[in-house]
Motif scaffolding. Structure first.
Motif, mmCIF file in Angstrom:
data_model
loop_
_atom_site.group_PDB
_atom_site.id
_atom_site.type_symbol
_atom_site.label_atom_id
_atom_site.label_comp_id
_atom_site.label_asym_id
_atom_site.label_seq_id
_atom_site.Cartn_x
_atom_site.Cartn_y
_atom_site.Cartn_z
ATOM 1 N N VAL A 30 6.358 12.483 21.873
ATOM 2 C CA VAL A 30 6.498 12.171 23.296
ATOM 3 C C VAL A 30 7.993 12.020 23.570
ATOM 4 C CG1 VAL A 30 5.955 10.561 25.154
ATOM 5 C CG2 VAL A 30 4.255 11.046 23.384
ATOM 6 N N ILE A 31 8.512 12.856 24.472
ATOM 7 C CA ILE A 31 9.945 12.959 24.711
ATOM 8 C C ILE A 31 10.313 12.215 25.992
ATOM 9 C CG2 ILE A 31 11.878 14.553 24.997
ATOM 10 C CD1 ILE A 31 10.398 14.847 22.312
ATOM 11 N N CYS A 32 11.323 11.332 25.880
ATOM 12 C CA CYS A 32 11.718 10.499 27.022
ATOM 13 C C CYS A 32 13.075 10.886 27.605
ATOM 14 C CB CYS A 32 11.781 9.030 26.609
ATOM 15 S SG CYS A 32 10.246 8.365 25.932
ATOM 16 N N SER A 33 13.877 11.669 26.880
ATOM 17 C CA SER A 33 15.248 11.948 27.301
ATOM 18 C C SER A 33 15.781 13.145 26.528
ATOM 19 C CB SER A 33 16.143 10.735 27.022
ATOM 20 O OG SER A 33 16.222 10.515 25.601
ATOM 21 N N ARG A 34 16.962 13.617 26.922
ATOM 22 C CA ARG A 34 17.616 14.691 26.169
ATOM 23 C C ARG A 34 17.897 14.242 24.733
ATOM 24 N NH1 ARG A 34 18.500 20.147 25.486
ATOM 25 N NH2 ARG A 34 20.330 20.387 24.159
ATOM 26 N N ALA A 35 18.335 12.995 24.554
ATOM 27 C CA ALA A 35 18.601 12.490 23.205
ATOM 28 C C ALA A 35 17.331 12.500 22.358
ATOM 29 C CB ALA A 35 19.194 11.086 23.276
ATOM 30 N N ASP A 36 16.205 12.114 22.959
ATOM 31 C CA ASP A 36 14.921 12.185 22.249
ATOM 32 C C ASP A 36 14.607 13.620 21.839
ATOM 33 O OD1 ASP A 36 14.054 9.580 22.058
ATOM 34 O OD2 ASP A 36 12.374 9.815 23.445
ATOM 35 N N ILE B 12 4.788 11.187 16.169
ATOM 36 C CA ILE B 12 6.071 10.839 15.572
ATOM 37 C C ILE B 12 6.857 10.134 16.671
ATOM 38 C CG2 ILE B 12 8.217 11.670 14.539
ATOM 39 C CD1 ILE B 12 5.856 12.038 12.704
ATOM 40 N N LYS B 13 7.163 8.869 16.445
ATOM 41 C CA LYS B 13 7.813 8.070 17.480
ATOM 42 C C LYS B 13 9.306 8.399 17.565
ATOM 43 C CE LYS B 13 4.033 6.007 18.491
ATOM 44 N NZ LYS B 13 3.313 6.432 19.691
ATOM 45 N N THR B 14 9.752 8.730 18.765
ATOM 46 C CA THR B 14 11.156 9.038 19.009
ATOM 47 C C THR B 14 11.948 7.749 19.233
ATOM 48 O OG1 THR B 14 10.738 9.213 21.376
ATOM 49 C CG2 THR B 14 10.517 11.237 20.064
ATOM 50 N N PRO B 15 13.288 7.812 19.185
ATOM 51 C CA PRO B 15 14.072 6.596 19.399
ATOM 52 C C PRO B 15 13.791 5.886 20.713
ATOM 53 C CG PRO B 15 15.434 8.279 18.386
ATOM 54 C CD PRO B 15 14.117 8.943 18.711
ATOM 55 N N ASP B 16 13.603 6.647 21.803
ATOM 56 C CA ASP B 16 13.388 5.999 23.095
ATOM 57 C C ASP B 16 12.013 5.360 23.233
ATOM 58 O OD1 ASP B 16 15.924 6.625 23.859
ATOM 59 O OD2 ASP B 16 15.371 8.196 25.284
ATOM 60 N N SER B 17 11.124 5.603 22.276
ATOM 61 C CA SER B 17 9.838 4.903 22.296
ATOM 62 C C SER B 17 10.009 3.423 21.970
ATOM 63 C CB SER B 17 8.878 5.519 21.271
ATOM 64 O OG SER B 17 9.252 5.163 19.939
ATOM 65 N N GLY B 18 11.107 3.104 21.265
ATOM 66 C CA GLY B 18 11.323 1.737 20.788
ATOM 67 C C GLY B 18 10.654 1.452 19.461
ATOM 68 N N VAL C 158 16.671 16.165 21.277
ATOM 69 C CA VAL C 158 17.533 16.610 20.182
ATOM 70 C C VAL C 158 17.071 16.001 18.862
ATOM 71 C CG1 VAL C 158 19.888 16.526 19.268
ATOM 72 C CG2 VAL C 158 19.500 17.048 21.695
ATOM 73 N N TRP C 159 16.724 14.721 18.899
ATOM 74 C CA TRP C 159 16.235 14.045 17.686
ATOM 75 C C TRP C 159 14.951 14.711 17.193
ATOM 76 C CZ3 TRP C 159 11.790 11.508 16.221
ATOM 77 C CH2 TRP C 159 11.870 10.659 15.102
ATOM 78 N N ALA C 160 14.018 14.966 18.102
ATOM 79 C CA ALA C 160 12.742 15.577 17.721
ATOM 80 C C ALA C 160 12.945 17.013 17.240
ATOM 81 C CB ALA C 160 11.777 15.540 18.907
ATOM 82 N N ARG C 161 13.805 17.764 17.906
ATOM 83 C CA ARG C 161 14.105 19.135 17.482
ATOM 84 C C ARG C 161 14.631 19.152 16.045
ATOM 85 N NH1 ARG C 161 19.212 21.379 20.350
ATOM 86 N NH2 ARG C 161 20.100 19.959 18.795
ATOM 87 N N ASP C 162 15.502 18.210 15.723
ATOM 88 C CA ASP C 162 16.064 18.162 14.371
ATOM 89 C C ASP C 162 15.009 17.766 13.342
ATOM 90 O OD1 ASP C 162 18.466 18.863 15.500
ATOM 91 O OD2 ASP C 162 19.339 16.844 15.391
ATOM 92 N N ARG C 163 14.084 16.886 13.728
ATOM 93 C CA ARG C 163 13.023 16.499 12.792
ATOM 94 C C ARG C 163 12.102 17.693 12.513
ATOM 95 N NH1 ARG C 163 16.023 13.149 13.667
ATOM 96 N NH2 ARG C 163 16.961 14.277 11.945
ATOM 97 N N VAL C 164 11.769 18.445 13.549
ATOM 98 C CA VAL C 164 10.898 19.606 13.363
ATOM 99 C C VAL C 164 11.529 20.591 12.389
ATOM 100 C CG1 VAL C 164 9.915 21.631 14.529
ATOM 101 C CG2 VAL C 164 9.710 19.365 15.573
#
Length: 237
Positions: free
Chosen positions: A170-176, A142-148, A178-184
């Motif tokens: 794959v997590i690149c930052s705190r923002a990533d 699942i591509k996170t925002p910081d993956s582009g 939080v985004w991934a945590r919310d998706r899960v």
């Protein structure tokens, strides 16, 4: 694909095949075939043959297998199967690039399953996984925002998952994170489907990600890339 595996020291490679596309349709364009240790997900540490297909429609910012975007050689499926038999590992990982970008990937996976191998398929999550034999473990990013490439996520793949499959962020930052945590929290996953959080090796301190998972009591599995700990980044190709 973004965190696909690199061969370890002394990994066996496929012999080069003719570069011209064969007349037969039962062939795939292959970057490399080698035997090493699986470095990620459920089978980490297992002796594994990796079949790396050429080509990927995504360009994730952290990709460590850009050498598989182009080139490679056409190999008939029979030749691929013979090479896998020669390397003698019972685990086989079909990876890329993006393996599902080549339609014959599904045929190869089916043949590997029929031959009794324990098969995993690493996919970036932008293409339909339903054609891939469900006897294989489909490891879906699942591509996170910081993956582009978050806009490329194919969310209807979630409905096709079984308890034999796996999701990876794959997590690149705190923002990533939080985004991934919310998706899960939103996803309805079948029992047994593992969810992996992995730090991007050059962007995310692994300790920070581990601490956030513990603090939030997040029901995911943390992973590091074992092959990079053992052998470092893949040498220039």
């Amino acid at each position: 694909m973004p965190v696909a595996l690199s061969p370890g020291a002394g990994a066996a490679r496929a012999p080069r095949a003719a570069g011209r596309r064969p007349e037969r349709v039962d062939a795939l364009r292959i970057t490399e075939i080698f035997c090493s240790l699986q470095g990620e997900a459920r089978d980490a540490g297992a002796l594994t043959t990796f079949v790396r297909l050429t080509g990927c429609p995504l360009r994730c910012h952290y990709c460590d297998t850009a050498y598989a975007f182009s080139g490679g050689d056409w190999m008939p499926l029979d030749a691929i199967m013979q090479r896998v038999r020669t390397l003698e590992a019972r685990h086989v990982c079909v990876t890329g690039g993006e393996p599902l970008a080549q339609p014959n990937c599904a045929a190869l996976v089916g043949r590997l399953c029929n031959a009794g191998y324990r098969v995993s398929v690493e996919t970036a999550g932008a293409l339909d996984i339903r054609a891939v034999d469900s006897r294989a473990s489909r490891v879906v990013d699942i591509k996170t925002p910081d993956s582009g490439e978050a806009a490329r996520n194919r969310w209807d793949n979630i409905e096709a998952l079984t308890g034999h499959d796996q999701l990876k962020f794959v997590i690149c930052s705190r923002a990533d994170y939080v985004w991934a945590r919310d998706r899960v929290a939103e996803l309805q996953l079948p029992a047994g489907c593992d969810v992996w959080f992995s730090p991007s090796s050059e962007q995310m301190p692994a300790r920070d990600l581990a601490d956030w998972i513990v603090a939030d009591r997040l029901p995911v599995r943390f992973q590091l890339q074992l092959h990079k700990q053992l052998w470092g980044e893949a040498p220039g190709r």
